[in-house]
Design a protein around this motif. Structure first.
Motif, PDB file in Angstrom:
ATOM      1  N   UNK A 327       0.834  -1.189   0.000  1.00 56.55           N
ATOM      2  CA  UNK A 327       0.000   0.000   0.000  1.00 56.55           C
ATOM      3  C   UNK A 327       0.876   1.249   0.000  1.00 56.55           C
ATOM      4  N   UNK A 328       0.497   2.276  -0.751  1.00 55.29           N
ATOM      5  CA  UNK A 328       1.292   3.517  -0.766  1.00 55.29           C
ATOM      6  C   UNK A 328       1.018   4.345   0.479  1.00 55.29           C
ATOM      7  N   UNK A 329       1.897   5.296   0.726  1.00 54.91           N
ATOM      8  CA  UNK A 329       1.693   6.230   1.823  1.00 54.91           C
ATOM      9  C   UNK A 329       2.557   5.915   3.032  1.00 54.91           C
ATOM     10  N   UNK A 330       2.416   6.773   4.030  1.00 53.40           N
ATOM     11  CA  UNK A 330       3.148   6.581   5.277  1.00 53.40           C
ATOM     12  C   UNK A 330       2.531   5.456   6.100  1.00 53.40           C
ATOM     13  N   UNK A 331       3.200   5.119   7.198  1.00 52.74           N
ATOM     14  CA  UNK A 331       2.744   3.975   7.981  1.00 52.74           C
ATOM     15  C   UNK A 331       1.340   4.196   8.537  1.00 52.74           C
ATOM     16  N   UNK A 340      -2.544   8.396  -0.139  1.00 52.28           N
ATOM     17  CA  UNK A 340      -1.787   9.665  -0.091  1.00 52.28           C
ATOM     18  C   UNK A 340      -2.393  10.777  -0.927  1.00 52.28           C
ATOM     19  N   UNK A 341      -3.036  10.445  -2.030  1.00 50.20           N
ATOM     20  CA  UNK A 341      -3.599  11.505  -2.878  1.00 50.20           C
ATOM     21  C   UNK A 341      -4.820  12.169  -2.257  1.00 50.20           C
ATOM     22  N   UNK A 342      -5.350  11.581  -1.187  1.00 49.84           N
ATOM     23  CA  UNK A 342      -6.531  12.139  -0.534  1.00 49.84           C
ATOM     24  C   UNK A 342      -6.193  12.986   0.689  1.00 49.84           C
ATOM     25  N   UNK A 343      -4.928  13.286   0.897  1.00 47.22           N
ATOM     26  CA  UNK A 343      -4.543  13.996   2.113  1.00 47.22           C
ATOM     27  C   UNK A 343      -5.196  15.360   2.226  1.00 47.22           C
TER      28      UNK A 343
END
Length: 378
Positions: A327-331, A340-343
């Motif tokens: 999965x992408x993004x931080x932990x 991550x694109x929804x931050x």
């Protein structure tokens, strides 16, 4: 047990609870639809307003489009809210066991609410999937397949995998043209390519979400696991909502009891001596608690709504497993299911959700007390 069946206590509370949930859902469902469309239709550089969404739904689906998927959400909430309150009452019964005044501390209400929210999430997640996709279909312009796509015969294996979806014949013919210069032992190259589902769209893209909204379509194309898509963000959302809702409601309930006890002579020694609170006061406290809980859990609600609008065919899920796709993004984002694109859009529609949750909680509690009074009196 025989006395319980004769008194029909459980049936009365079940009927009252189902009716209260239906009333609260029906009163706020148009705003739920607008809130969901704002969440799934917005982007980092694109922010939709409630007026824009309302006009689009009315233009494409009419006023009835605001209630697309109402049956799914009402059924899911009947089961989910019933499981939430049932689990909460069961856990708080252990806390109150042996106490004189049946008092529940705010911290205990918080822990019981967290567990109750998790149970609710598991129960209602499949119904939320069908609800959100029906809501998206109400604001989508469905193309006419007779003008855009040519009908073609598809092999049995592809028909099972892409039920109700027509292949893009133009893209398929283009792929055949590119591969026709290669030496092949197969005489029917087009028929061979049709054996691979990812060639049906020509670009590798899955069908639009408004084409995959029925249970049979979701199961045949995406598999049974799609029913609980976004379960990570959903669990976090409902656990936070349940914990904040019940703890704040218990805090307000305690404050109202203390306020009522002021000036009483003699001074009450227990909550039973104070007497029950007015149903309107309890309903207002529930509505305020629902708004606070919605604000605290809204970012995870946006993450789940957006994940449930993604169509992931079974072959893509299988490829990701084989490739050990991470999965992408931080932990924290991976653990909670936030992409991550929804931050930058996690708080879109928060005002509408706070209003919907507050009004629905107020109507649910008030109508529940109203139905109980009338059913018990009869």
């Amino acid at each position: 047990m025989e006395d319980f069946i004769k008194n029909q206590t459980f049936a009365i509370h079940a009927v009252a609870g189902a009716g209260a949930v239906t009333c609260g859902t029906a009163a706020t469902y148009p705003f739920e639809t607008i809130k969901t469309l704002i969440q799934v239709g917005s982007g980092p550089d694109k922010q939709l307003s409630a007026a824009q969404v309302f006009d689009r739904v009315r233009k494409l689906s009419g006023n009835s489009g605001l209630y697309n998927g109402f049956g799914w959400l009402a059924t899911g909430r009947m089961l989910g809210v019933g499981a939430r309150f049932g689990t909460y009452e069961l856990l708080t019964a252990f806390y109150k066991d042996g106490r004189k005044d049946n008092y529940v501390y705010v911290s205990e209400a918080l822990m019981a609410g967290i567990v109750a929210g998790g149970v609710e999430s598991l129960m209602s997640s499949p119904f939320e999937l069908f609800t959100i996709r029906a809501q998206v279909a109400a604001a989508s312009r469905v193309p006419n397949s007779s003008t855009n796509l040519q009908k073609a015969s598809v092999s049995t294996s592809v028909t099972k995998l892409l039920r109700g979806y027509n292949p893009d014949v133009k893209a398929l013919d283009h792929s055949v043209g590119l591969l026709s210069t290669l030496d092949t032992k197969r005489s029917n190259l087009t028929g061979s390519l049709k054996e691979y589902p990812w060639m049906m769209t020509g670009t590798g893209r899955a069908p639009p979400v408004y084409h995959v909204r029925r249970p049979i379509d979701v199961i045949s194309l995406e598999g049974w696991g799609a029913m609980w898509r976004g379960i990570r963000s959903g669990l976090v959302r409902d656990c936070i909502f349940g914990g904040v809702f019940f703890s704040s409601w218990q805090f307000l309930h305690r404050a109202m009891l203390d306020w009522k006890a002021v000036g009483m002579d003699p001074i009450p020694s227990s909550d039973e001596d104070i007497g029950p609170l007015h149903p309107l006061a309890v309903s207002l406290a529930a509505g305020f608690s629902g708004s606070i809980a919605a604000a605290a859990s809204h970012s995870f609600d946006t993450a789940k709504c957006r994940s449930q609008c993604l169509v992931l065919p079974k072959y893509i899920t299988m490829e990701r497993k084989f490739l050990r796709w991470s999965l992408p993004g931080k932990r924290f984002e991976r653990l909670t299911g936030i992409h991550p694109r929804d931050r930058n859009i996690l708080f879109r529609g928060i005002r509408l959700r706070m209003a919907c949750s507050g009004v629905a909680s107020f109507i649910l509690t008030g109508s529940y007390f109203f139905m109980i009074d009338h059913l018990v009196s009869r």
